[in-house]
Design an enzyme around this catalytic site. Structure first.
Site, PDB file in Angstrom:
ATOM      1  N   TYR A   1      49.060  46.458  25.383  1.00  0.00           N
ATOM      2  CA  TYR A   1      49.415  45.109  26.199  1.00  0.00           C
ATOM      3  C   TYR A   1      48.727  44.894  27.326  1.00  0.00           C
ATOM      4  CZ  TYR A   1      52.294  44.489  22.019  1.00  0.00           C
ATOM      5  OH  TYR A   1      53.033  44.510  20.829  1.00  0.00           O
TER       6      TYR A   1
ATOM      7  N   LYS B   1      50.540  58.158  16.767  1.00  0.00           N
ATOM      8  CA  LYS B   1      49.642  58.204  15.571  1.00  0.00           C
ATOM      9  C   LYS B   1      48.647  59.242  16.070  1.00  0.00           C
ATOM     10  CE  LYS B   1      47.945  56.772  11.690  1.00  0.00           C
ATOM     11  NZ  LYS B   1      48.572  57.058  10.376  1.00  0.00           N
TER      12      LYS B   1
ATOM     13  N   ASP C   1      53.192  55.278  10.577  1.00  0.00           N
ATOM     14  CA  ASP C   1      53.530  54.627   9.287  1.00  0.00           C
ATOM     15  C   ASP C   1      54.530  55.298   8.639  1.00  0.00           C
ATOM     16  OD1 ASP C   1      52.033  57.063   9.645  1.00  0.00           O
ATOM     17  OD2 ASP C   1      50.348  56.391   7.970  1.00  0.00           O
TER      18      ASP C   1
ATOM     19  N   ASP D   1      57.319  47.811  19.592  1.00  0.00           N
ATOM     20  CA  ASP D   1      57.489  46.286  19.388  1.00  0.00           C
ATOM     21  C   ASP D   1      57.485  46.246  17.750  1.00  0.00           C
ATOM     22  OD1 ASP D   1      57.412  43.761  19.399  1.00  0.00           O
ATOM     23  OD2 ASP D   1      55.320  43.481  20.219  1.00  0.00           O
TER      24      ASP D   1
ATOM     25  N   ASP E   1      61.313  45.429  15.312  1.00  0.00           N
ATOM     26  CA  ASP E   1      61.520  44.435  14.651  1.00  0.00           C
ATOM     27  C   ASP E   1      61.959  44.840  13.042  1.00  0.00           C
ATOM     28  OD1 ASP E   1      61.264  42.602  16.695  1.00  0.00           O
ATOM     29  OD2 ASP E   1      59.782  41.677  16.137  1.00  0.00           O
TER      30      ASP E   1
END
Length: 358
Positions: free
Chosen positions: A145, A191, A224, A248, A252
């Site tokens: 970001y 990852k 994942d 993020d 959620d």
């Protein structure tokens, strides 16, 4: 001594859930011997309309001198809305990032808890949801970001995920220190099998663990697999630490486990002044109908009491009152019959039924 709270109501249902929360905090001034001074400040879409930017200087200055910042939800409808057609640096989302950077908050704490007796609200099987009590710790001021270069052109777009060692070290320390106060387990999510930056992240986390926190259990999941495990067996997690982008998304995802984004709070810490806000959005579709769920904001206020104002007993009382009110009759979005005002009154009643010693 009064606690000075910078209040950023935000947009659409933001002012509604903020008003409900301030009403409860006002009640706690009597039941728990607290004292608050509120300073309402422009932020988000309303600030764009008035000042031409989502985070005007008057708000930045006031937040810097406050004891804590309590925010509602900011932003507007998805799609072709005037706020969304502005240059990116003038949009609400950029204002949120700028506020975090201004306050220097780098650690976002998002607890995900299924209250006893409310397992039926979860979309998961009750047996799977029961006992869920985890904390997602998201790095907040680095990563993709904020990385450069970042651009969108006619023939190419790019964003860059960058982490410096100190950024990973400090969020790792928060994770291990927090786990010591909970169930002493940290799950690092990255990852590393694909991304060099994730391998760097993992190596630094392991280094901090081995050097200073060998007593805390540490394991690793690729993002994942972590997404699958969160909905498959959420009770396996205690503290989950991860980068900005993955945090993020995963927070959620995990937020639906208790039944609704509307019940999830958050705290952003690391600077001199903490930022406390619900996870949910501004919900333009239900604004003004009196059915906005204030639970996420109320629990964010509880986090403010605990982490920002050192009022742990008051935080416990507020969380217990919210749980009592939910058990009696949930909000409309959770299948209950209570609107914003009725639920707020129920929380106040629960607080007054078991007042703390001032």
């Amino acid at each position: 001594m009064s606690n000075h709270i910078a209040v950023l109501p935000g947009d659409f249902i933001g002012p509604e859930v903020i008003d409900a929360t301030l009403h409860v905090l006002d009640a706690m001034q009597a039941t728990h011997g607290l004292a608050f001074e509120y300073e309402r400040l422009p932020f988000g879409g309303g600030a764009i309309d008035r000042y031409g930017e989502p985070l005007p200087q008057v708000t930045k200055d006031a937040c810097s001198r406050a004891d804590a910042v309590l925010m509602g939800s900011a932003g507007g409808p998805v799609g072709d809305h005037p706020w969304n057609r502005l240059p990116r640096e003038k949009r609400v989302e950029s204002g949120i990032l700028a506020l975090r950077r201004h306050l220097g908050v780098f650690a976002n704490l998002r607890p995900v808890k299924v209250f006893a007796g409310l397992e039926g609200l979860s979309p998961l099987k009750e047996a799977v949801a029961r006992g869920t009590d985890l904390l997602i710790l998201r790095e907040l001021t680095g990563g993709i970001y904020f990385g450069k270069p970042s651009y969108a052109r006619e023939d190419q777009g790019a964003s860059t995920m960058v982490y410096d060692r100190y950024e990973v070290e400090r969020i790792a320390r928060v994770a291990f220190e927090t786990a010591r106060q909970r169930r002493n387990k940290v799950t690092n999510v990255d990852k590393a099998n694909v991304l060099d930056v994730s391998q760097f992240w993992r190596d630094v986390v392991v280094g901090v663990h081995d050097t200073a926190y060998p007593d805390v259990a540490l394991d690793h999941l690729y993002v994942d697999n972590a997404a699958m495990q969160l909905v498959r067996t959420p009770t396996q997690f205690d503290v989950v630490v991860t980068g900005n982008l993955f945090g993020d998304i995963l927070s959620d995802l995990a937020a639906v486990i208790p039944g609704s984004l509307g019940v999830l709070p958050s705290a952003s810490l690391g600077g001199d002044v903490g930022l406390y806000e619900p996870v949910h959005g501004s919900a333009p579709d239900i604004a003004g109908q009196g059915i906005a769920n204030p639970v996420g904001t109320l629990l964010s206020a509880a986090m403010m009491l605990r982490h920002g104002l050192d009022e742990g007993a008051a935080a416990d009382a507020l969380e217990a009152a919210v749980q009592t009110a939910l058990a009696e009759d949930a909000t409309v979005d959770l299948g209950g019959s209570r609107g914003t005002e009725a639920f707020t009154a129920a929380v106040v009643a629960a607080l007054q039924a078991a007042p703390a010693t001032a």
